[in-house]
Design a protein around this motif. Structure first.
Motif, mmCIF file in Angstrom:
data_model
loop_
_atom_site.group_PDB
_atom_site.id
_atom_site.type_symbol
_atom_site.label_atom_id
_atom_site.label_comp_id
_atom_site.label_asym_id
_atom_site.label_seq_id
_atom_site.Cartn_x
_atom_site.Cartn_y
_atom_site.Cartn_z
ATOM 1 N N GLN A 18 0.866 -1.178 0.000
ATOM 2 C CA GLN A 18 0.000 0.000 0.000
ATOM 3 C C GLN A 18 0.904 1.230 0.000
ATOM 4 O O GLN A 18 1.790 1.357 0.842
ATOM 5 N N LEU A 19 0.677 2.143 -0.953
ATOM 6 C CA LEU A 19 1.501 3.337 -1.039
ATOM 7 C C LEU A 19 1.047 4.360 0.004
ATOM 8 O O LEU A 19 -0.137 4.688 0.089
ATOM 9 N N LEU A 20 2.007 4.862 0.779
ATOM 10 C CA LEU A 20 1.735 5.876 1.800
ATOM 11 C C LEU A 20 2.209 7.250 1.348
ATOM 12 O O LEU A 20 1.737 8.282 1.827
ATOM 13 N N GLN A 21 3.171 7.256 0.405
ATOM 14 C CA GLN A 21 3.669 8.491 -0.199
ATOM 15 C C GLN A 21 3.897 8.234 -1.676
ATOM 16 O O GLN A 21 4.256 7.126 -2.074
ATOM 17 N N ARG A 67 5.736 3.025 1.976
ATOM 18 C CA ARG A 67 4.833 1.930 1.607
ATOM 19 C C ARG A 67 4.656 0.960 2.767
ATOM 20 O O ARG A 67 5.479 0.889 3.671
ATOM 21 N N LYS A 68 3.561 0.193 2.708
ATOM 22 C CA LYS A 68 3.232 -0.770 3.764
ATOM 23 C C LYS A 68 2.938 -2.118 3.118
ATOM 24 O O LYS A 68 2.109 -2.219 2.201
ATOM 25 N N LEU A 69 3.607 -3.168 3.588
ATOM 26 C CA LEU A 69 3.433 -4.507 3.027
ATOM 27 C C LEU A 69 2.049 -5.049 3.364
ATOM 28 O O LEU A 69 1.626 -5.053 4.519
ATOM 29 N N LEU A 70 1.321 -5.517 2.337
ATOM 30 C CA LEU A 70 -0.016 -6.085 2.520
ATOM 31 C C LEU A 70 -0.031 -7.597 2.346
ATOM 32 O O LEU A 70 -0.698 -8.319 3.079
#
Length: 391
Positions: free
Chosen positions: A150-153, A163-166
């Motif tokens: 998931q992109l955070l920036q 980013r955050k690993l899903l």
């Protein structure tokens, strides 16, 4: 004198040929009332389907995703009636196509059509993995690590802060076909804050952690590949409209070996379609309570442009009398039995006989395009009279 007679004759003939002002006013009023009734009826029907207006389709010629067609056929029969309430999670499934069409493995899905009140149950990213190009068929790598973030920036996407690993798992390099990744947590965060939806990023690496050649492991994109292989987000939600008694009602249906059948002895079709009259009403009262067909044709009411399946469905309706004494074939409640006895003995003035009404209702499924060209599968409760009884 002759001129006066001729003028009078012309005036008379003209008066006869033209409709009177009162006739025109009456006709106009009837037509207006008829149009108002139709408009109000369709408005109320849309409310039953949880909509304010019918979806506006802009010359749509797209085919629904095969996944959505297969899902519909799994949960619904040919008439759209739900086969089993446990097959579908929630009561709404939506498919979204990627809006970014990036050269990279990056995706963006517009979820603005999903109401904030809907409960997000499961969200999946569906990607179609292509076969490696011929020149790469004998590569030494047999597996690869595919990760969805998931992109955070939007800037510096390769840093851990952006980013955050899903989801992450190993895939055979030489395989092809659909791969499904869970992205539920990302979608829930997007629903809570629409501005946080910056999209998804997919990375492909070797088992050693190095970047995999993009020509060796490829996923279909919306830009270069057929619509049937486009990246897709599938969202399962519950809109809160499900009736508390739906599960028990549908389980009752499946507990029986066969659906309720219509009585063998039926009135001729001509008699069913004859205009209402005193004789007709009397015959109607003699007919025992039973379930009769009531077909709802979506094409006839002008909805075929946005509804994919079904083209219509049989809602059925209940008709007939509930005479004393009420047999078990009338499926009476205890209250209806007592009411029938009171009516027969005339113990209390003004007590009517029980009414013939649906005593079991089934849900139907609708597969349709929404305003944003997404395909939606939705279940609607209490749409089909499964059987009739005296209540």
């Amino acid at each position: 004198m002759l001129t006066v007679v001729l003028v009078t004759a012309v005036l008379i003939s003209t008066g006869v040929a033209r409709p009177s002002l009162r006739y025109l006013e009456n006709t106009f009023t009837v037509e207006n009332e008829s149009e108002e009734v139709r408009s109000e009826a369709l408005k109320r029907l849309l409310e039953v389907f949880g909509m304010e207006d019918p979806p506006h389709i802009r010359g749509l010629h797209k085919q629904p995703p095969q996944y959505m067609l297969d899902l519909y056929n799994t949960v619904a029969d040919v008439d759209g009636v739900t086969k089993d309430p446990d097959l579908l999670e929630g009561n709404t499934v939506r498919s979204f196509f990627d809006k970014l069409h990036s050269e990279e493995i990056q995706f963006l899905f517009n979820l603005s059509n999903v109401a904030k009140t809907e409960k997000v149950l499961t969200a999946e990213l569906h990607l179609f993995k292509l076969r490696p190009q011929a020149s790469y068929s004998f590569n030494r790598h047999h597996f690869c690590q595919v990760s969805v973030y998931q992109l955070l920036q939007t800037s510096k996407m390769n840093t851990s802060q952006s980013r955050k690993l899903l989801s992450s798992r190993l895939l055979p390099v030489h395989s092809s076909g659909w791969e499904v990744f869970s992205i539920t947590h990302a979608v829930r965060s997007w629903m809570a804050d629409e501005g946080s939806n910056l999209g998804l990023l997919v990375t492909v690496r070797t088992l050693g952690g190095s970047q995999m050649d993009s020509k060796l492991v490829r996923f279909a994109s919306g830009r270069h590949h057929h619509q049937s292989k486009q990246p897709m987000l599938v969202l399962f939600t519950d809109d809160g409209r499900r009736a508390a008694s739906l599960e028990n009602t549908l389980k009752d249906m499946h507990d029986t070996s066969a659906p309720p059948s219509l009585p063998v002895a039926q009135k001729p079709l001509a008699a069913q379609r004859s205009p209402r009259s005193l004789d007709y009403e009397e015959d109607d009262q003699k007919m025992p309570c039973q379930r009769l067909p009531l077909y709802v044709d979506f094409e006839e009411i002008g909805w075929s442009g946005w509804i994919v399946s079904p083209r219509g469905y049989n809602a059925y309706h209940c008709k007939g009398s509930c005479p004393f004494p009420l047999g078990q074939n009338m499926r009476p409640t205890n209250h209806a039995t007592v009411q029938s006895i009171i009516n027969a003995l005339r113990l209390t003035k003004g007590i009517e006989t029980p009414c013939c009404v649906p005593d079991k209702l089934f849900s139907i499924n609708l597969l349709y395009f929404d305003d944003d060209e997404n395909v939606v599968l939705k279940q609607y409760d209490d749409m089909v009279a499964g059987s009739c009884g005296c209540h």
